[in-house]
Design a protein around this motif. Structure first.
Motif, PDB file in Angstrom:
ATOM      1  N   LEU A   1       6.861  29.806  13.781  1.00  0.00           N
ATOM      2  CA  LEU A   1       5.837  28.920  13.254  1.00  0.00           C
ATOM      3  C   LEU A   1       6.506  27.800  12.461  1.00  0.00           C
ATOM      4  CD1 LEU A   1       2.716  28.907  13.210  1.00  0.00           C
ATOM      5  CD2 LEU A   1       2.843  30.219  11.096  1.00  0.00           C
ATOM      6  N   PRO A   2       6.155  26.539  12.738  1.00  0.00           N
ATOM      7  CA  PRO A   2       6.730  25.458  11.941  1.00  0.00           C
ATOM      8  C   PRO A   2       6.202  25.511  10.507  1.00  0.00           C
ATOM      9  CG  PRO A   2       5.115  24.586  13.501  1.00  0.00           C
ATOM     10  CD  PRO A   2       5.249  26.046  13.779  1.00  0.00           C
ATOM     11  N   ALA A   3       7.069  25.215   9.570  1.00  0.00           N
ATOM     12  CA  ALA A   3       6.702  25.220   8.152  1.00  0.00           C
ATOM     13  C   ALA A   3       7.540  24.170   7.433  1.00  0.00           C
ATOM     14  CB  ALA A   3       6.937  26.607   7.551  1.00  0.00           C
ATOM     15  N   VAL A   4       7.205  23.935   6.163  1.00  0.00           N
ATOM     16  CA  VAL A   4       7.957  22.962   5.372  1.00  0.00           C
ATOM     17  C   VAL A   4       7.998  23.451   3.925  1.00  0.00           C
ATOM     18  CG1 VAL A   4       5.969  21.489   4.820  1.00  0.00           C
ATOM     19  CG2 VAL A   4       8.237  20.466   4.964  1.00  0.00           C
ATOM     20  N   ILE A   5       9.124  23.175   3.247  1.00  0.00           N
ATOM     21  CA  ILE A   5       9.252  23.498   1.827  1.00  0.00           C
ATOM     22  C   ILE A   5       9.332  22.185   1.057  1.00  0.00           C
ATOM     23  CG2 ILE A   5      10.621  24.615   0.019  1.00  0.00           C
ATOM     24  CD1 ILE A   5      11.775  26.470   2.153  1.00  0.00           C
ATOM     25  N   TYR A   6       8.388  21.991   0.126  1.00  0.00           N
ATOM     26  CA  TYR A   6       8.380  20.819  -0.761  1.00  0.00           C
ATOM     27  C   TYR A   6       8.881  21.226  -2.141  1.00  0.00           C
ATOM     28  CZ  TYR A   6       5.029  18.886   2.620  1.00  0.00           C
ATOM     29  OH  TYR A   6       4.408  18.435   3.756  1.00  0.00           O
TER      30      TYR A   6
ATOM     31  N   ASP B   1       2.744  25.303   4.619  1.00  0.00           N
ATOM     32  CA  ASP B   1       3.367  24.513   3.553  1.00  0.00           C
ATOM     33  C   ASP B   1       3.735  25.441   2.398  1.00  0.00           C
ATOM     34  OD1 ASP B   1       2.817  22.308   5.061  1.00  0.00           O
ATOM     35  OD2 ASP B   1       1.239  21.522   3.775  1.00  0.00           O
ATOM     36  N   PHE B   2       4.996  25.395   1.987  1.00  0.00           N
ATOM     37  CA  PHE B   2       5.459  26.120   0.806  1.00  0.00           C
ATOM     38  C   PHE B   2       5.850  25.114  -0.271  1.00  0.00           C
ATOM     39  CE2 PHE B   2       6.610  28.952   4.369  1.00  0.00           C
ATOM     40  CZ  PHE B   2       6.040  30.141   3.956  1.00  0.00           C
ATOM     41  N   HIS B   3       5.731  25.541  -1.523  1.00  0.00           N
ATOM     42  CA  HIS B   3       6.198  24.710  -2.636  1.00  0.00           C
ATOM     43  C   HIS B   3       7.262  25.494  -3.386  1.00  0.00           C
ATOM     44  CE1 HIS B   3       6.005  21.638  -5.778  1.00  0.00           C
ATOM     45  NE2 HIS B   3       6.151  22.642  -6.618  1.00  0.00           N
ATOM     46  N   GLU B   4       8.460  24.931  -3.464  1.00  0.00           N
ATOM     47  CA  GLU B   4       9.547  25.610  -4.181  1.00  0.00           C
ATOM     48  C   GLU B   4       9.321  25.489  -5.674  1.00  0.00           C
ATOM     49  OE1 GLU B   4      14.435  25.844  -4.241  1.00  0.00           O
ATOM     50  OE2 GLU B   4      13.447  24.294  -3.052  1.00  0.00           O
ATOM     51  N   VAL B   5       9.495  26.594  -6.400  1.00  0.00           N
ATOM     52  CA  VAL B   5       9.241  26.594  -7.839  1.00  0.00           C
ATOM     53  C   VAL B   5      10.544  26.451  -8.617  1.00  0.00           C
ATOM     54  CG1 VAL B   5       7.201  28.044  -7.552  1.00  0.00           C
ATOM     55  CG2 VAL B   5       9.373  29.118  -8.126  1.00  0.00           C
ATOM     56  N   THR B   6      10.395  25.949  -9.832  1.00  0.00           N
ATOM     57  CA  THR B   6      11.509  25.885 -10.776  1.00  0.00           C
ATOM     58  C   THR B   6      11.118  26.781 -11.939  1.00  0.00           C
ATOM     59  OG1 THR B   6      11.945  23.602 -10.124  1.00  0.00           O
ATOM     60  CG2 THR B   6      12.929  24.352 -12.198  1.00  0.00           C
ATOM     61  N   PHE B   7      11.885  27.825 -12.196  1.00  0.00           N
ATOM     62  CA  PHE B   7      11.537  28.758 -13.270  1.00  0.00           C
ATOM     63  C   PHE B   7      11.532  28.035 -14.604  1.00  0.00           C
ATOM     64  CE2 PHE B   7      12.672  31.658  -9.896  1.00  0.00           C
ATOM     65  CZ  PHE B   7      11.676  32.620 -10.014  1.00  0.00           C
ATOM     66  N   GLY B   8      10.497  28.341 -15.422  1.00  0.00           N
ATOM     67  CA  GLY B   8      10.349  27.664 -16.702  1.00  0.00           C
ATOM     68  C   GLY B   8       9.428  26.453 -16.610  1.00  0.00           C
TER      69      GLY B   8
ATOM     70  N   GLU C   1      20.594  30.829   2.013  1.00  0.00           N
ATOM     71  CA  GLU C   1      20.239  30.217   0.721  1.00  0.00           C
ATOM     72  C   GLU C   1      18.843  30.685   0.326  1.00  0.00           C
ATOM     73  OE1 GLU C   1      19.289  25.854  -1.269  1.00  0.00           O
ATOM     74  OE2 GLU C   1      19.544  26.022   0.891  1.00  0.00           O
ATOM     75  N   GLU C   2      18.713  31.268  -0.879  1.00  0.00           N
ATOM     76  CA  GLU C   2      17.401  31.737  -1.314  1.00  0.00           C
ATOM     77  C   GLU C   2      16.605  30.608  -1.940  1.00  0.00           C
ATOM     78  OE1 GLU C   2      16.107  35.815  -3.104  1.00  0.00           O
ATOM     79  OE2 GLU C   2      16.563  34.494  -4.801  1.00  0.00           O
ATOM     80  N   ARG C   3      15.368  30.433  -1.442  1.00  0.00           N
ATOM     81  CA  ARG C   3      14.444  29.446  -2.002  1.00  0.00           C
ATOM     82  C   ARG C   3      13.212  30.215  -2.472  1.00  0.00           C
ATOM     83  NH1 ARG C   3      16.030  24.485   0.916  1.00  0.00           N
ATOM     84  NH2 ARG C   3      14.325  23.359  -0.078  1.00  0.00           N
ATOM     85  N   VAL C   4      12.884  30.098  -3.749  1.00  0.00           N
ATOM     86  CA  VAL C   4      11.731  30.811  -4.311  1.00  0.00           C
ATOM     87  C   VAL C   4      10.528  29.871  -4.283  1.00  0.00           C
ATOM     88  CG1 VAL C   4      10.825  32.131  -6.250  1.00  0.00           C
ATOM     89  CG2 VAL C   4      13.292  32.116  -5.797  1.00  0.00           C
ATOM     90  N   CYS C   5       9.469  30.294  -3.588  1.00  0.00           N
ATOM     91  CA  CYS C   5       8.339  29.400  -3.324  1.00  0.00           C
ATOM     92  C   CYS C   5       7.004  30.086  -3.605  1.00  0.00           C
ATOM     93  CB  CYS C   5       8.343  28.974  -1.855  1.00  0.00           C
ATOM     94  SG  CYS C   5       9.867  28.166  -1.323  1.00  0.00           S
ATOM     95  N   ILE C   6       5.958  29.265  -3.585  1.00  0.00           N
ATOM     96  CA  ILE C   6       4.593  29.768  -3.514  1.00  0.00           C
ATOM     97  C   ILE C   6       3.957  29.161  -2.268  1.00  0.00           C
ATOM     98  CG2 ILE C   6       4.223  30.216  -5.973  1.00  0.00           C
ATOM     99  CD1 ILE C   6       2.741  27.506  -6.098  1.00  0.00           C
ATOM    100  N   LEU C   7       2.969  29.842  -1.735  1.00  0.00           N
ATOM    101  CA  LEU C   7       2.251  29.330  -0.577  1.00  0.00           C
ATOM    102  C   LEU C   7       1.284  28.243  -1.030  1.00  0.00           C
ATOM    103  CD1 LEU C   7       1.397  29.637   2.447  1.00  0.00           C
ATOM    104  CD2 LEU C   7      -0.296  31.285   1.648  1.00  0.00           C
TER     105      LEU C   7
ATOM    106  N   LEU D   1       5.051  34.892  -5.881  1.00  0.00           N
ATOM    107  CA  LEU D   1       6.281  34.263  -5.412  1.00  0.00           C
ATOM    108  C   LEU D   1       6.691  34.800  -4.045  1.00  0.00           C
ATOM    109  CD1 LEU D   1       8.338  34.287  -8.747  1.00  0.00           C
ATOM    110  CD2 LEU D   1       6.943  32.444  -7.801  1.00  0.00           C
ATOM    111  N   ILE D   2       7.231  33.909  -3.232  1.00  0.00           N
ATOM    112  CA  ILE D   2       7.734  34.256  -1.900  1.00  0.00           C
ATOM    113  C   ILE D   2       9.202  33.866  -1.858  1.00  0.00           C
ATOM    114  CG2 ILE D   2       7.528  33.791   0.574  1.00  0.00           C
ATOM    115  CD1 ILE D   2       4.539  33.039  -0.035  1.00  0.00           C
ATOM    116  N   TYR D   3      10.054  34.837  -1.564  1.00  0.00           N
ATOM    117  CA  TYR D   3      11.497  34.595  -1.529  1.00  0.00           C
ATOM    118  C   TYR D   3      11.898  34.308  -0.081  1.00  0.00           C
ATOM    119  CZ  TYR D   3      11.412  36.439  -6.264  1.00  0.00           C
ATOM    120  OH  TYR D   3      11.136  36.626  -7.606  1.00  0.00           O
TER     121      TYR D   3
END
Length: 196
Positions: free
Chosen positions: A28-33, A89-96, A67-73, A59-61
């Motif tokens: 499935l095509p997807a994208v991480i922003y 579409d996933f959105h990569e999170v920055t902790f903090g 390379e691990e990218r921590v995201c939310i849907l 969170l989705i790892y």
């Protein structure tokens, strides 16, 4: 909350032809922003992984080729019938850093207004948008509706939330209402009885 891990590969090329080819291969095509990166990352995930993520608010790892990218849907796009996923579409999170996401509401109990007062339960909201730190995302918000009587309503402001979580919906929005059901007129009842 359950940890969700996905395997992903970098996606070469875009467009309908590439997307169709991926789907034929069970992908499935997807994208991480986000994540402080200047550009979105086009990826491909297993189509079968949709089951793991479609109701997951935490969170989705994503293991992107090591390379691990921590995201939310953020979004799943479906076909016009709404039964075949086309893109994620996933959105990569920055902790903090505070993020915005959607969380499901789970209703527990049967309202006393339904059990004893002939009321009808109407649900208007099954999920809410929240703001919180990535590590504080609740799996769901549990709401006890067992004490609602006929004519009662429960609003967004009544939803209990964990510390550090803020609901972004209008506090006055009705979540559930126990409507009072009108009783049938007596003459209609007697007609029914007469026909028996």
């Amino acid at each position: 909350m359950e940890t969700v891990k996905l395997q992903a590969t970098l996606r070469k090329g875009t467009g309908k032809g590439v997307a169709r080819k991926l789907r034929r291969e069970g992908l499935l095509p997807a994208v991480i922003y986000g994540g402080g990166r200047p550009e979105a990352t086009p990826i491909a995930i297993k189509a079968s992984d949709i089951k793991k993520i479609k109701h997951h608010s935490g969170l989705i790892y994503i293991d992107l080729e090591g390379e691990e990218r921590v995201c939310i849907l953020k979004d799943i796009q479906y076909n016009y019938l709404g039964d075949v996923p086309l893109h994620v579409d996933f959105h990569e999170v920055t902790f903090g850093e505070v993020i915005t996401t959607t969380v499901e509401i789970e209703f527990v109990g049967t309202p006393v207004g339904v059990k004893e007062e002939n009321g009808v339960l109407e649900i208007f909201l099954r999920e809410v948008e929240i703001e919180t730190l990535p590590k504080s995302i609740p799996e769901k918000l549990v709401v006890d509706i067992s004490n609602l009587h006929a004519g009662d309503a429960l609003h967004v402001s009544d939803i209990p939330v964990p510390e550090g979580v803020r609901i972004l919906e209008d506090p006055e929005t009705a979540v559930v209402v126990v409507s009072e059901q009108e009783e049938a007129p007596a003459e209609e009842e007697s007609e029914e009885e007469a026909s028996e």
